[in-house]
Motif scaffolding. Structure first.
Motif, PDB file in Angstrom:
ATOM      1  N   THR A 182      38.100  38.559  37.604  1.00 28.30           N
ATOM      2  CA  THR A 182      37.258  39.134  38.645  1.00 28.30           C
ATOM      3  C   THR A 182      36.297  38.083  39.197  1.00 28.30           C
ATOM      4  N   GLY A 183      35.768  37.243  38.308  1.00 30.11           N
ATOM      5  CA  GLY A 183      34.910  36.155  38.753  1.00 30.11           C
ATOM      6  C   GLY A 183      35.655  35.185  39.648  1.00 30.11           C
ATOM      7  N   LEU A 184      36.874  34.873  39.266  1.00 30.78           N
ATOM      8  CA  LEU A 184      37.715  33.983  40.076  1.00 30.78           C
ATOM      9  C   LEU A 184      37.944  34.577  41.466  1.00 30.78           C
ATOM     10  N   PHE A 185      38.266  35.866  41.509  1.00 31.07           N
ATOM     11  CA  PHE A 185      38.471  36.545  42.798  1.00 31.07           C
ATOM     12  C   PHE A 185      37.185  36.516  43.629  1.00 31.07           C
ATOM     13  N   ALA A 186      36.051  36.771  42.978  1.00 30.53           N
ATOM     14  CA  ALA A 186      34.769  36.807  43.688  1.00 30.53           C
ATOM     15  C   ALA A 186      34.456  35.457  44.310  1.00 30.53           C
ATOM     16  N   GLY A 187      34.674  34.392  43.548  1.00 30.78           N
ATOM     17  CA  GLY A 187      34.388  33.055  44.061  1.00 30.78           C
ATOM     18  C   GLY A 187      35.263  32.683  45.240  1.00 30.78           C
ATOM     19  N   ILE A 188      36.554  33.014  45.153  1.00 36.95           N
ATOM     20  CA  ILE A 188      37.472  32.705  46.252  1.00 36.95           C
ATOM     21  C   ILE A 188      37.084  33.494  47.502  1.00 36.95           C
ATOM     22  N   ILE A 189      36.822  34.785  47.320  1.00 32.71           N
ATOM     23  CA  ILE A 189      36.463  35.636  48.458  1.00 32.71           C
ATOM     24  C   ILE A 189      35.141  35.179  49.076  1.00 32.71           C
ATOM     25  N   GLU A 190      34.152  34.921  48.221  1.00 35.71           N
ATOM     26  CA  GLU A 190      32.847  34.466  48.710  1.00 35.71           C
ATOM     27  C   GLU A 190      32.967  33.142  49.461  1.00 35.71           C
ATOM     28  N   GLY A 191      33.698  32.196  48.847  1.00 35.17           N
ATOM     29  CA  GLY A 191      33.806  30.876  49.437  1.00 35.17           C
ATOM     30  C   GLY A 191      34.583  30.834  50.737  1.00 35.17           C
ATOM     31  N   LYS A 192      35.593  31.687  50.848  1.00 35.08           N
ATOM     32  CA  LYS A 192      36.445  31.644  52.034  1.00 35.08           C
ATOM     33  C   LYS A 192      35.956  32.542  53.172  1.00 35.08           C
ATOM     34  N   GLY A 194      32.340  33.557  53.351  1.00 36.43           N
ATOM     35  CA  GLY A 194      30.929  33.315  53.606  1.00 36.43           C
ATOM     36  C   GLY A 194      30.036  34.519  53.367  1.00 36.43           C
ATOM     37  N   ILE A 195      30.563  35.565  52.731  1.00 39.99           N
ATOM     38  CA  ILE A 195      29.742  36.733  52.427  1.00 39.99           C
ATOM     39  C   ILE A 195      28.828  36.427  51.249  1.00 39.99           C
ATOM     40  N   THR A 196      27.872  37.313  50.979  1.00 37.01           N
ATOM     41  CA  THR A 196      26.944  37.106  49.871  1.00 37.01           C
ATOM     42  C   THR A 196      27.655  37.258  48.529  1.00 37.01           C
ATOM     43  N   GLU A 197      27.040  36.698  47.492  1.00 35.71           N
ATOM     44  CA  GLU A 197      27.611  36.839  46.155  1.00 35.71           C
ATOM     45  C   GLU A 197      27.696  38.314  45.761  1.00 35.71           C
ATOM     46  N   GLU A 198      26.656  39.065  46.053  1.00 36.05           N
ATOM     47  CA  GLU A 198      26.645  40.488  45.694  1.00 36.05           C
ATOM     48  C   GLU A 198      27.816  41.231  46.339  1.00 36.05           C
ATOM     49  N   GLU A 199      28.038  40.979  47.624  1.00 31.09           N
ATOM     50  CA  GLU A 199      29.136  41.646  48.311  1.00 31.09           C
ATOM     51  C   GLU A 199      30.485  41.142  47.800  1.00 31.09           C
ATOM     52  N   ALA A 200      30.537  39.858  47.452  1.00 34.87           N
ATOM     53  CA  ALA A 200      31.786  39.289  46.929  1.00 34.87           C
ATOM     54  C   ALA A 200      32.193  39.952  45.619  1.00 34.87           C
ATOM     55  N   TRP A 201      31.207  40.273  44.775  1.00 32.64           N
ATOM     56  CA  TRP A 201      31.518  40.947  43.511  1.00 32.64           C
ATOM     57  C   TRP A 201      32.097  42.337  43.772  1.00 32.64           C
ATOM     58  N   LYS A 202      31.531  43.041  44.710  1.00 37.57           N
ATOM     59  CA  LYS A 202      32.042  44.371  45.040  1.00 37.57           C
ATOM     60  C   LYS A 202      33.486  44.288  45.531  1.00 37.57           C
ATOM     61  N   GLN A 203      33.746  43.348  46.418  1.00 31.54           N
ATOM     62  CA  GLN A 203      35.094  43.207  46.965  1.00 31.54           C
ATOM     63  C   GLN A 203      36.083  42.708  45.909  1.00 31.54           C
ATOM     64  N   ALA A 204      35.597  41.863  44.988  1.00 31.97           N
ATOM     65  CA  ALA A 204      36.459  41.362  43.907  1.00 31.97           C
ATOM     66  C   ALA A 204      36.860  42.484  42.957  1.00 31.97           C
ATOM     67  N   GLU A 205      35.927  43.368  42.665  1.00 36.22           N
ATOM     68  CA  GLU A 205      36.245  44.511  41.801  1.00 36.22           C
ATOM     69  C   GLU A 205      37.270  45.422  42.463  1.00 36.22           C
ATOM     70  N   ALA A 206      37.134  45.643  43.771  1.00 31.53           N
ATOM     71  CA  ALA A 206      38.114  46.449  44.502  1.00 31.53           C
ATOM     72  C   ALA A 206      39.468  45.745  44.522  1.00 31.53           C
ATOM     73  N   PHE A 207      39.443  44.432  44.664  1.00 34.12           N
ATOM     74  CA  PHE A 207      40.665  43.619  44.666  1.00 34.12           C
ATOM     75  C   PHE A 207      41.381  43.747  43.320  1.00 34.12           C
TER      76      PHE A 207
END
Length: 356
Positions: A182-192, A194-207
């Protein structure tokens, strides 16, 4: 006669002072117990079928041994029934404290609670446990942030390019594995994106939920797809088996993601056997020296630092605070983390000595 009596009196006082001094010295052994007693500590390890677990056991032996503690290690060989038996043995032996690296989070809870009822604290190393466990704390690397940092650096590398990947996971239900991916997904989503870390975690969990339910997942904005998930039981051999069919079924992969290094070593063999080239190897966490060597050779992109030596050192430090210093065992947070890091070619020399 008076002089003799006075001499005898002074001699008696001197002997008493010396006796008190000797007793005081003997009682200050520094281990919180009188005389030369040592602490008895148990380590219930899930398995020793990979270098990480072997190194974790060796590290606990080293750090506990340096304290003068008597350490007993019992290996469950991946069997939850055997793990429960090992915990029962430690309780019956009256251990002062138990370290546990559990196989399944929920299966370990009854054993932990039996130890607590017997007045024996349990410190979990490497793997988390289920809700309701009366443990002291769980010590492990910061799986979420390790994964995120690796994901961020990989997103920077890929920029606007599409990521078509597969992922190798360790064991179903394993807390550490879920946190890593989930952390890996969050980092990729956040980095690619440009969303916030908080939002990236939410999207990573859904992913991750989509991946778990459908066997694949896509994040369109990040141009990021995980086309399949294999279960490699943390080992190179099982990683090879788990990745073979996924690689065959998904031509054109850019990336193989993994929850540890050794499963990815197996995937590298599968990629070679299939003739695939130019596929990036990215681990959410681990830190095997073999991976560090490959990183130096540009054959392995990155891994998160999950050093068994740093986990063991921190676990033994907490145990010493409780056993020697008398700190309240129930005063610790549920989770105690080591510092996260993404290990790449640019910084691998800094972390190499802590690899396993």
């Amino acid at each position: 006669m008076k002089k003799k009596s006075l001499f005898s009196l002074l001699l008696g006082v001197l002997m008493a002072v010396l006796l008190v001094g000797c007793n005081s010295s003997e009682g200050s052994s520094g281990d919180g117990k009188s005389g030369n007693e040592k602490f008895k500590v148990g380590f219930a390890i899930k398995t020793q079928d990979s270098p990480y677990f072997v190194s974790l056991v060796d590290a606990v032996k080293e750090y506990a041994g340096a304290k003068g503690w008597d350490l007993t290690v019992l290996d469950a060989n991946g069997d939850t029934t055997k793990e429960a038996e090992n915990m029962e043995t430690f309780i019956a032996q009256g251990m002062d404290l138990i370290f546990l690296d559990s196989i399944e989070p929920d299966a370990a809870v009854p054993s932990i609670n039996k130890a607590a009822e017997a007045g024996i604290g349990v410190i979990n190393l490497d793997s988390g446990v289920g809700e309701g466990a009366k443990d002291i704390t769980t010590v492990y690397s910061d799986n979420k942030q390790n994964g995120r940092l690796v994901g961020l650096t990989y997103a920077e590398k890929m920029a606007d390019k599409e990521i078509k990947s597969i992922i190798l996971s360790g064991a179903k239900g394993n807390v550490a594995g879920m946190e890593r991916r989930t952390g890996l997904f969050a980092g990729i989503i956040e980095g690619k994106t440009g969303i916030t870390e908080e939002e990236a975690w939410k999207q990573a969990e859904a992913f991750d939920k989509e991946l778990t339910s459908k066997g694949k997942a896509t994040h369109a904005e990040a141009k990021f797809t995980v086309a399949g998930q294999g279960w490699g039981n943390w080992t190179e051999e099982e990683g090879l088996k788990a990745s073979e069919d996924l690689i065959t079924a998904n031509p054109g992969l850019t990336t193989v993601l993994g929850e540890n290094d050794h499963m990815l070593f197996g995937a590298m063999t599968a990629l070679k056997n299939s003739g695939a080239e130019g596929v990036d190897i990215v681990a959410a966490a681990d830190g095997a020296k073999a991976a560090y060597d490959l990183i130096k050779e540009d054959k392995y992109y990155a891994t998160g630092e999950n050093s068994p030596y740093k986990v063991a050192e921190l676990g033994v430090k907490i145990a010493e605070e409780i056993l020697v210093d008398g700190k309240d065992m129930w005063s610790y947070e549920d989770i105690t983390l080591t510092k996260p890091a993404a290990v790449t070619k640019e910084n691998v020399d800094e972390y190499y000595e802590f690899g396993f």
